[in-house]
Write a protein that holds these residues in place. Sequence first.
Motif, PDB file in Angstrom:
ATOM      1  N   LEU A  47       0.821  -1.208   0.000  1.00 30.59           N
ATOM      2  CA  LEU A  47       0.000   0.000   0.000  1.00 30.59           C
ATOM      3  C   LEU A  47       0.855   1.259   0.000  1.00 30.59           C
ATOM      4  O   LEU A  47       0.550   2.224  -0.704  1.00 30.59           O
ATOM      5  CB  LEU A  47      -0.934   0.006   1.207  1.00 30.59           C
ATOM      6  N   ILE A  51       0.615   4.014  -3.004  1.00 29.10           N
ATOM      7  CA  ILE A  51       0.304   5.422  -2.721  1.00 29.10           C
ATOM      8  C   ILE A  51       1.504   6.305  -3.034  1.00 29.10           C
ATOM      9  O   ILE A  51       1.365   7.406  -3.578  1.00 29.10           O
ATOM     10  CB  ILE A  51      -0.167   5.585  -1.257  1.00 29.10           C
ATOM     11  N   ILE A  54       1.718   6.818  -6.851  1.00 31.43           N
ATOM     12  CA  ILE A  54       0.722   7.786  -7.323  1.00 31.43           C
ATOM     13  C   ILE A  54       1.169   9.203  -6.978  1.00 31.43           C
ATOM     14  O   ILE A  54       1.095  10.118  -7.811  1.00 31.43           O
ATOM     15  CB  ILE A  54      -0.663   7.463  -6.733  1.00 31.43           C
ATOM     16  N   SER A  55       1.652   9.393  -5.749  1.00 33.75           N
ATOM     17  CA  SER A  55       2.144  10.716  -5.343  1.00 33.75           C
ATOM     18  C   SER A  55       3.333  11.138  -6.187  1.00 33.75           C
ATOM     19  O   SER A  55       3.454  12.309  -6.573  1.00 33.75           O
ATOM     20  CB  SER A  55       2.546  10.700  -3.872  1.00 33.75           C
TER      21      SER A  55
END
Length: 120
Positions: A47, A51, A54-55
């Motif tokens: 996870l 994340i 994506i950031s």
Amino acid sequence: MTEKTSDNFRRLSSIVLRFLTLQLDYAKLTATEKLTVLLSTIAFFALVVIIGMISLVFISIGVGHWLAVTIAPHTAYLFVSAFYLLLLIVLIIFRNQIIFNPAARFISRLFLKNPEEDER
């Protein structure tokens, strides 16, 4: 006398059988606990990576746009991609120290007993 001996042997065998059953249950519980810790750690890091990726995409787009104000847009995006290429090369060179060794230490600490723990 023979009856007493066979009774003692029967009780001893039931005690040994109970002991082995408890040891097997303990091994199952220990394996379940360690696998739970391992799988939850893998899920957590998956996870974090998702994340983080994506950031990182949005940060890269922002840095590219920010640099495009001062230099040519295609050059700005080439600088951003060159930075990630350099980061990839560093990651490949130091993959043992950054990825493999910490993972091996974590798994060995999880599944193998520490000699200091046996002394306590």
